[in-house]
Design a protein around this motif. Structure first.
Motif, PDB file in Angstrom:
ATOM      1  N   UNK A 180       0.658  -1.197   0.048  1.00  0.00           N
ATOM      2  CA  UNK A 180      -0.093  -0.069  -0.007  1.00  0.00           C
ATOM      3  C   UNK A 180       0.788   1.187   0.126  1.00  0.00           C
ATOM      4  N   UNK A 181       1.983   1.333   0.329  1.00  0.00           N
ATOM      5  CA  UNK A 181       2.828   2.510   0.564  1.00  0.00           C
ATOM      6  C   UNK A 181       3.887   2.601  -0.644  1.00  0.00           C
ATOM      7  N   UNK A 182       4.024   3.149  -1.808  1.00  0.00           N
ATOM      8  CA  UNK A 182       5.113   3.299  -2.435  1.00  0.00           C
ATOM      9  C   UNK A 182       6.148   4.152  -1.849  1.00  0.00           C
ATOM     10  N   UNK A 183       7.251   3.919  -1.882  1.00  0.00           N
ATOM     11  CA  UNK A 183       8.350   4.830  -1.447  1.00  0.00           C
ATOM     12  C   UNK A 183       9.672   4.631  -2.227  1.00  0.00           C
ATOM     13  N   UNK A 184      10.763   5.277  -1.942  1.00  0.00           N
ATOM     14  CA  UNK A 184      11.988   5.415  -2.364  1.00  0.00           C
ATOM     15  C   UNK A 184      13.014   5.829  -1.425  1.00  0.00           C
ATOM     16  N   UNK A 185      14.292   5.662  -1.548  1.00  0.00           N
ATOM     17  CA  UNK A 185      15.420   5.955  -0.825  1.00  0.00           C
ATOM     18  C   UNK A 185      16.167   7.003  -1.775  1.00  0.00           C
ATOM     19  N   UNK A 186      16.143   8.236  -0.867  1.00  0.00           N
ATOM     20  CA  UNK A 186      16.909   9.342  -1.779  1.00  0.00           C
ATOM     21  C   UNK A 186      18.426   8.910  -1.650  1.00  0.00           C
ATOM     22  N   UNK A 187      19.301   9.829  -2.651  1.00  0.00           N
ATOM     23  CA  UNK A 187      20.595   9.554  -2.546  1.00  0.00           C
ATOM     24  C   UNK A 187      21.383   9.878  -1.397  1.00  0.00           C
ATOM     25  N   UNK A 188      22.226   8.870  -0.915  1.00  0.00           N
ATOM     26  CA  UNK A 188      22.881   9.137   0.475  1.00  0.00           C
ATOM     27  C   UNK A 188      24.082   9.822   0.145  1.00  0.00           C
ATOM     28  N   UNK A 189      24.547  10.730   0.930  1.00  0.00           N
ATOM     29  CA  UNK A 189      25.776  11.597   0.727  1.00  0.00           C
ATOM     30  C   UNK A 189      26.870  10.889   1.505  1.00  0.00           C
ATOM     31  N   UNK A 190      26.583   9.838   2.316  1.00  0.00           N
ATOM     32  CA  UNK A 190      27.849   9.186   3.179  1.00  0.00           C
ATOM     33  C   UNK A 190      27.066   7.693   3.057  1.00  0.00           C
ATOM     34  N   UNK A 191      27.972   6.823   3.655  1.00  0.00           N
ATOM     35  CA  UNK A 191      27.433   5.253   3.667  1.00  0.00           C
ATOM     36  C   UNK A 191      26.316   5.035   4.838  1.00  0.00           C
ATOM     37  N   UNK A 192      25.236   4.433   4.244  1.00  0.00           N
ATOM     38  CA  UNK A 192      23.992   4.402   4.709  1.00  0.00           C
ATOM     39  C   UNK A 192      23.804   3.072   5.097  1.00  0.00           C
ATOM     40  N   UNK A 193      23.273   2.748   6.306  1.00  0.00           N
ATOM     41  CA  UNK A 193      23.240   1.149   6.863  1.00  0.00           C
ATOM     42  C   UNK A 193      21.754   1.262   7.317  1.00  0.00           C
ATOM     43  N   UNK A 194      21.377   0.052   6.960  1.00  0.00           N
ATOM     44  CA  UNK A 194      20.008  -0.633   7.620  1.00  0.00           C
ATOM     45  C   UNK A 194      19.766  -1.968   7.507  1.00  0.00           C
ATOM     46  N   UNK A 195      18.773  -2.450   8.212  1.00  0.00           N
ATOM     47  CA  UNK A 195      18.144  -3.723   8.377  1.00  0.00           C
ATOM     48  C   UNK A 195      16.901  -3.780   7.783  1.00  0.00           C
ATOM     49  N   UNK A 196      16.690  -4.193   6.462  1.00  0.00           N
ATOM     50  CA  UNK A 196      15.321  -4.198   5.789  1.00  0.00           C
ATOM     51  C   UNK A 196      14.514  -5.474   5.721  1.00  0.00           C
ATOM     52  N   UNK A 197      13.540  -5.673   5.982  1.00  0.00           N
ATOM     53  CA  UNK A 197      12.742  -6.714   6.159  1.00  0.00           C
ATOM     54  C   UNK A 197      11.250  -6.877   5.800  1.00  0.00           C
ATOM     55  N   UNK A 198      10.560  -8.023   5.669  1.00  0.00           N
ATOM     56  CA  UNK A 198       9.422  -8.157   5.396  1.00  0.00           C
ATOM     57  C   UNK A 198       8.668  -9.378   6.310  1.00  0.00           C
ATOM     58  N   UNK A 199       7.484  -8.976   6.916  1.00  0.00           N
ATOM     59  CA  UNK A 199       6.714 -10.134   7.383  1.00  0.00           C
ATOM     60  C   UNK A 199       5.821 -10.432   6.321  1.00  0.00           C
ATOM     61  N   UNK A 200       5.818 -11.940   6.694  1.00  0.00           N
ATOM     62  CA  UNK A 200       5.188 -12.643   5.188  1.00  0.00           C
ATOM     63  C   UNK A 200       3.970 -13.458   5.859  1.00  0.00           C
ATOM     64  N   UNK A 201       2.836 -13.552   5.085  1.00  0.00           N
ATOM     65  CA  UNK A 201       1.797 -14.463   5.157  1.00  0.00           C
ATOM     66  C   UNK A 201       1.600 -15.469   4.015  1.00  0.00           C
ATOM     67  N   UNK A 202       0.789 -16.303   4.284  1.00  0.00           N
ATOM     68  CA  UNK A 202       0.531 -17.447   3.178  1.00  0.00           C
ATOM     69  C   UNK A 202       0.014 -16.466   2.111  1.00  0.00           C
ATOM     70  N   UNK A 203       0.481 -16.899   0.962  1.00  0.00           N
ATOM     71  CA  UNK A 203       0.149 -16.366  -0.207  1.00  0.00           C
ATOM     72  C   UNK A 203      -1.394 -16.259  -0.959  1.00  0.00           C
ATOM     73  N   UNK A 204      -1.786 -15.515  -1.438  1.00  0.00           N
ATOM     74  CA  UNK A 204      -3.163 -15.518  -2.168  1.00  0.00           C
ATOM     75  C   UNK A 204      -4.237 -15.604  -1.185  1.00  0.00           C
ATOM     76  N   UNK A 205      -4.180 -15.195   0.234  1.00  0.00           N
ATOM     77  CA  UNK A 205      -5.205 -15.075   1.104  1.00  0.00           C
ATOM     78  C   UNK A 205      -5.572 -13.626   1.187  1.00  0.00           C
ATOM     79  N   UNK A 206      -6.651 -13.267   1.445  1.00  0.00           N
ATOM     80  CA  UNK A 206      -7.032 -11.916   1.920  1.00  0.00           C
ATOM     81  C   UNK A 206      -6.823 -11.748   3.166  1.00  0.00           C
ATOM     82  N   UNK A 207      -6.549 -10.457   3.434  1.00  0.00           N
ATOM     83  CA  UNK A 207      -6.306 -10.008   5.037  1.00  0.00           C
ATOM     84  C   UNK A 207      -7.405 -10.212   5.700  1.00  0.00           C
TER      85      UNK A 207
END
Length: 207
Positions: A180-207
């Motif tokens: 639901x949320x489009x997003x982007x990462x703007x250009x970093x002027x210095x080294x940028x660190x993160x942990x990026x992840x996703x909580x997953x559910x079973x596929x093709x099932x409605x919320x």
């Protein structure tokens, strides 16, 4: 206080997801854990374990630096105590979201992401068109002493036509609905660190 016992922060995230589809929490992790995770990311980068991130998945996965320029390494349990503490924390968040929103999240996958100076990630959604398992995205930032001029903000495009920028300061957590949320990462002027992840559910099932 260990974050997994901080019910108020977990509840705030669940409430935000229910009301607006995203949440931003400063100082979500203890400072010493943030520092340990940043050191782990840099150690792996120094050992050559981080690779250029691709776009797409499966047979269509390809490195396209005009779209994204980060280098990544997926986490697996048992690799380091700091990473295991982080994974335990995110599992507590998974359970809280399930209890509050009944989404049926089954697991969590994540990777370190290192953006070299000048790197960015163009506007996108985290959910694949042919795979709806990614339900909730979560990003924790590991950058000490980040300054306004350093760039690297996460820019979210919200339903009401607002744009919300998040500076990648150490300990800040951003959580949002992956489809639901489009997003982007703007250009970093210095080294940028993160942990990026996703909580997953079973596929093709409605919320």
């Amino acid at each position: 206080m260990h974050i997994t016992s901080d019910v108020s922060k977990l509840s705030a995230i669940v409430d935000d997801l229910a009301s607006q589809g995203w949440s931003q929490q400063a100082d979500f992790l203890p400072a010493e854990l943030v520092s340990a995770l940043a050191a782990e990311c840099r150690r792996r980068a120094g050992d050559g374990q981080l690779n250029p991130a691709g776009v797409g998945r499966g047979g269509t996965l390809e490195v396209r630096e005009a779209i994204r320029g980060d280098h990544i390494r997926w986490l697996e349990p048992g690799e380091s105590s700091a990473c295991d503490r982080y994974l335990d924390t995110m599992d507590a968040l998974r359970q809280a979201i399930n209890q509050g929103l009944f989404i049926g999240l089954e697991d969590y996958e994540c990777h370190f992401a290192l953006y070299p100076p000048g790197a960015f990630y163009r506007r996108h959604l985290d959910r694949f068109r042919d795979d709806d398992r990614r339900a909730v995205s979560a990003v924790i930032y590991l950058n000490q002493d980040w300054q306004p001029g350093d760039g690297g903000e996460l820019r979210m495009f919200l339903d009401d036509q607002r744009v919300h920028d998040v500076a990648p300061t150490a300990g800040t957590l951003v959580v949002f609905l992956s489809g639901d949320v489009p997003h982007e990462v703007l250009a970093a002027g210095r080294e940028r660190l993160s942990l990026t992840g996703w909580f997953r559910r079973r596929g093709n099932e409605p919320f």
